[in-house]
Scaffold this motif. Structure first.
Motif, mmCIF file in Angstrom:
data_model
loop_
_atom_site.group_PDB
_atom_site.id
_atom_site.type_symbol
_atom_site.label_atom_id
_atom_site.label_comp_id
_atom_site.label_asym_id
_atom_site.label_seq_id
_atom_site.Cartn_x
_atom_site.Cartn_y
_atom_site.Cartn_z
ATOM 1 N N LEU A 407 0.848 -1.192 0.000
ATOM 2 C CA LEU A 407 0.000 0.000 0.000
ATOM 3 C C LEU A 407 0.881 1.238 0.000
ATOM 4 C CD1 LEU A 407 -2.580 -1.062 2.762
ATOM 5 C CD2 LEU A 407 -2.828 -1.265 0.273
ATOM 6 N N SER A 413 -1.019 0.731 5.757
ATOM 7 C CA SER A 413 0.365 0.569 5.340
ATOM 8 C C SER A 413 1.257 0.528 6.594
ATOM 9 C CB SER A 413 0.776 1.716 4.422
ATOM 10 O OG SER A 413 2.097 1.458 3.938
ATOM 11 N N GLY B 206 -3.485 -4.899 -0.447
ATOM 12 C CA GLY B 206 -2.340 -5.256 0.382
ATOM 13 C C GLY B 206 -1.867 -6.639 0.002
#
Lengths: 694, 694
Positions: A407, A413, B206
């Motif tokens: 990400l 993230s 992700g």
């Protein structure tokens, strides 16, 4: 208090039990919850049936919820007139919460105090600190000429109750559910009951006081005409056995209490001492010079912090966890660094404990890359994960539950750079406040590694360093890191070039330098100070004369004005490094521009809402209360900015909780005063710093 | 099968774990539930992403439930085309449940077999019988030229998952939640995952396969173009430690399995043998002469029975509990007597175990009164409580969770008389089927006391006895007793003068006489037979020529016609007392009038619905499926009434389950085919008797 300000949910929690008796909102669910990220979805019935048969209650329940129709073909239940008290007063203090209405007073105590270091303290003190109970005093003042029946009862659709039986009851009267929650009294005025509802019990549908199919249970209280009766109740919580997964641990209180009945009996036996503790806390806050809004906010934050705490035992030693409110992430490091000030005041060993957990389980050495050339990795260095797991599930070693690869500066993230500064800052403050030399010595290597890691993330090539983060962790898999402001726009959300985070790295360099100097590591300390200077200079020179402030992200594009540019000043100041934050010290220019920055933005053109509430970023309607409180402290105590002293702002921030987030028992994240995330949250205890303001 | 008949919820349960993987309904919640009275409120995702990226699933979930917006400020998730399979076939057998759609087949096995007597059997057999797992075979047949990704995943809002870690995994791939539920495979095609949703995992939001914040987890299955892959999964359940309260007990399986991972590994290792067991059961039912509706009803009832069973261990020995479906009452005795036929076929020791529990913990000697003179009590005698507790809470000794004093023939009143007949009938049948002489000898005194108690409840004054119940237990506190038909109108609900209950007392007298005769207690046996005769005579003479049947309650007012007048014939018949139920035996007149009675009422003027379904009482639109099945058996097998052989009725009763109660995984109580109570219920296994019909 006005009607709409007095009814709001609040935690009433023991310390370290991840348990809460949440109630206080009008007409909404509440109850005793274990390991929940929200108020328990039950109902609370507290009141009395008066001599005319009318059932008078506090409004702590969501409608009527009588399950008898589930079993009964026809409606055979008697009809009772029900009424909620119309005049309710609430007195909300640091450790007590009192509701009064005609003929009734309900005082709920959630005493908190310094938890002694379990490695050193006496058994007795640890037992006292870990007792998983909440304390209730219910007074019924029957000035009428007819008898009353008072009641205190809990209901939950899936709850089924057991009456305390003679053999186990130690003379107590009460009810328990699955040995996990329960309430007990040792007053002769009380009778235990369980039934479909308070109404079905009072209307004597059947003669059983303890009807086991009913989801409602508690005590009935006999109050004769003209009598005033005060009944003490203990509300106890208990979870036995292993409660965490991947690494099995138990609640610390299981070391001291054999079970729920033991908790209830102990709590009642020691009621006086807990009440005295609560009273001391109430008085301390009242005696402070803070205004009523601030006192409210501290009391509210403190409750929500304790409701999220989880004191565990791993078979050898204590393990301290603060759960992340509604998200239930465990020891989120960017919360730890904010709750640090509270914990260092109350129980510094929990900070050390958390730091050590991060070091042994959740630290790593990564590689880093330049986003301009993401294929090429360099040695990064030491850092720490965002958290340790979620919902009692420890994440695998070296991994968090939250961080996801792939990400680019989006929520979920990695927060590698920020967490490195967070660990270092916690470490520095812990050492500075406790003077724990042994711990400092143990961290020598870690701090040196942390310093190198910070430097590398500026630039692996020393000559190219400019003081702030420019490289991303390879753990992002060519994505980009974020900060604790993860769901804000890029003004605060992205890590690289972010002046909030740059401020934290400046503070981290100072903290490293301070500890390493004490350890005689003067060479490394000098390197750290050099880096701090480089960072401060970079920030100073980034002041945009045209804009009137330092833009949030030093990428040449950002025009956002953010309050947290000043946030990191708190760390050196709290470490006693007053020179570092002085306008005449080594970072004088930096401090001056921060002052100019804040003065320029602290108005409703940039960073204030029309009602005076603070807005962390000029470009996002998204603010964290905990961070506002922290930045208020910096603005007032360190930068001495007159605009930061605003009762109007405090009142607005109180309204965010009592009106906006009245169902969420302390919320952190708001959009124009409306809760949008981080509900039921522990982080707002940053406001403990206000008590230090001169 | 038509669309609306193929989608219905069904239990898929191990034996004795009070656990269920409930699914099968279209677009509704389901999942792995522990100790629940309803399907788990999660979602099940089974299907595959095809080569065009389209996600194809079975419709076993309630809408999409992607929680990512809880954390993400903006919607960053990719969009995927989703589709539920349009052509789904279901093959629902006794121990397997197979869904097929283009490219996919899902076979879920719930093998059941005789549980050996734990006091005698080998460890290995007990381990096999107690393994708390369900077995899944998922086949993906990719005839396309692009790779597929199959998935089998469970979701639940509050579930957070752990991937099986290498050290504990025994080579398995899988996920677990709190060590309570989990799934595992040992196929090389599978990868464990957890994420917000199957969609977010497939769209690679992700790069983490096991994102710990997600409530969805399971396995992904790689299926290359042209490949056909079959993956076996074990779904395991595990609850550790004490699970019952007031008297602490554990699940019996904890004696054989160290934890969830052990269960999963064992289940996969022994998959073949469990599959063979399931196949044998499937074949046995298919080979019977029963029609498809009847086979369906037996398969459905059997699943719901096992889903309610709870095999516990009290530290010394096994304790058998059948929970009462949605109500979760423990060992409700008026269900025990109905499930008796099933249990005596499968594991007679559970009947003995339950009888002994009632005797030691839930029997009592009461007083009785004549409702015409409720102030005057007489000695009553032995009887038993309605149940043993609720939701894992054992009720106090001598008390049930259900029975409430002070009610006059209303739901929740006492069932003292009926439960006395129930215990006696269970005892008689157990002894007759097992020839357990030792047990019979032990019950000598109990049966004599039971006889006296039955006689007293007719009338304490022998000269005034007319064969049926006329006195009420003083436990009702001057109220009145009810029967198992507790929420029906008085035609079946009230105990006194009720011909259904009178039939049961006739059968109870016969059972007592039979066992006491075997024990040489001929004098008492003769008294019992005399009482049986008196009862049969009373019922015979109560046949109302004008009405054409025996009215339900012999109070001179009732005009209700009820089918269960004949119900109790099953007991002597199953005890081998065929003379007693013969039209030429000692009760010939009684049997003949029952035959006339049933023939007269078995039509849609009285006791049939227009579609042929049975209606237990002519005056109440309220029928219990389990009782219908039992009475069908009596009508066909014992009374040989042609009208009782009706495929139309069987089809209607199947529709009650598949259409009416499609969300309730076997319901007992219906009003015109609509479920109105007794959901998720174990009692319908009375239909096991159909397999005995000649």
């Amino acid at each position: 208090m006005q009607h709409n300000q007095q009814f709001f949910h609040a935690h009433h929690s023991p310390m370290g039990a991840l348990a809460s008796f949440t109630f206080g909102e009008h007409g909404d669910h509440g109850g005793m919850g274990l390991e929940l990220g929200a108020p328990y979805e039950g109902n609370i019935f507290i009141g009395y049936q008066d001599g005319d048969g009318v059932v008078n209650s506090f409004p702590f329940y969501k409608g009527a919820n009588d399950q008898s129709e589930r079993y009964v073909q026809k409606d055979d239940s008697s009809t009772l007139t029900e009424r909620t008290f119309s005049e309710v007063e609430r007195d909300y203090r640091w450790a007590s919460d009192t509701f009064s209405a005609p003929g009734i007073s309900l005082k709920v105590l959630s005493p908190f105090f310094d938890i002694p270091d379990p490695a050193l303290a006496q058994h007795q003190l640890l037992k006292q600190a870990s007792c998983p109970a909440v304390y209730v005093e219910l007074t019924l003042d029957n000035t009428s000429d007819k008898d009353w029946t008072g009641f205190f009862a809990l209901q939950g659709e899936e709850l089924r109750w057991n009456k305390l039986l003679d053999g186990d009851a130690n003379g107590m009267v009460g009810v328990t559910c699955r040995n996990n929650i329960g309430l007990a009294s040792n007053s002769k005025h009380t009778r235990a009951f369980s039934h479909f509802s308070v109404q079905s019990a009072l209307s004597k549908m059947g003669n059983n006081e303890c009807f086991m199919l009913g989801p409602t249970a508690g005590v009935m209280i006999d109050v004769k005409a003209g009598e005033k009766v005060t009944v003490r109740l203990a509300l106890g919580f208990y979870l036995d056995g292993n409660v965490t997964f991947n690494r099995a641990m138990q609640y610390y209180y299981t070391q001291h209490f054999t079970g729920l009945n033991d908790v209830l009996a102990y709590a009642l036996r020691h009621y006086d001492s807990y009440a005295a503790i609560a009273e001391r806390a109430d008085k301390e806050l009242l005696a402070s010079s803070l205004n009523a809004h601030q006192q409210y906010l501290i009391a509210h934050a403190t409750r929500s912090y304790y409701g999220s705490t989880q004191w565990l035992f791993d078979g050898t030693q204590s393990v301290w966890v603060v759960n992340e409110g509604e998200y239930l992430m465990m020891n989120t490091l960017d919360l730890t660094v904010d709750m640090l000030f509270f914990e260092l005041k109350k129980n510094p060993w929990t900070v050390k404990n958390t730091l050590e957990q991060f070091l042994t389980q959740y630290s790593f050495y990564d590689e880093i890359f330049d986003p301009a050339n993401p294929e090429l990795n360099f040695s990064g260095g030491l850092s720490f994960t965002h958290d340790m797991g979620v919902s009692n599930n420890w994440s695998p070693k070296g991994e968090s539950s939250y961080e996801m690869a792939g990400l680019d500066r989006l929520c979920f993230s990695h927060m590698t750079y920020e967490q490195l500064t967070n660990w270092v800052l916690c470490c520095g403050l812990y050492i500075s406040k406790t003077e724990d030399r042994a711990f400092a010595t143990e961290q020598r290597g870690t701090l040196i590694d942390g310093l190198q890691s910070l430097l590398n993330r500026d630039n692996p090539e020393p000559a190219l360093r400019d003081g702030i983060m420019s490289f991303e962790s390879a753990r992002t898999e060519q994505g980009g890191e974020i900060t604790t402001y993860d769901s804000l726009d890029h003004s605060l959300g992205q890590a690289r070039g972010n002046i909030y985070l740059a401020g934290k790295s400046w503070a981290a360099y100072l903290a490293i330098a301070e500890v390493l100097n004490q350890l005689g590591e003067t060479e490394h300390a000098a390197i750290a100070l050099q880096a701090a200077k480089r960072c401060a200079d970079k920030l100073t020179e980034s002041f945009d004369q045209e804009l009137g402030y330092v833009p949030a992200v030093l990428d040449g594009h950002s025009k956002s004005a953010i309050i947290p540019a000043i946030e990191a000043l708190v760390y050196p100041y709290q470490m006693g490094l007053t020179e570092a934050v002085s306008e005449t010290g080594p970072y004088a220019s930096y401090i001056k521009i921060l002052k100019s920055h804040l003065k320029y933005v602290l108005n409703d053109e940039y960073c204030l809402y029309p009602d005076g509430a603070w807005k962390l970023s000029s470009t996002a309607d998204n603010s964290w209360a905990s961070k506002i409180f922290l930045n208020q402290y910096v603005a007032r105590e360190i930068l001495n900015i007159p605009e930061a002293f605003s009762v109007e702002a405090d009142a607005a921030h109180q309204r965010w909780q009592t009106e906006g987030a009245s169902k969420h028992a302390c919320c952190d994240q708001f959009s124009s005063g409306k809760p949008i995330g981080s509900l039921y949250y522990p982080r707002c205890v940053t406001n403990i710093l206000w008590l230090d303001e001169k």
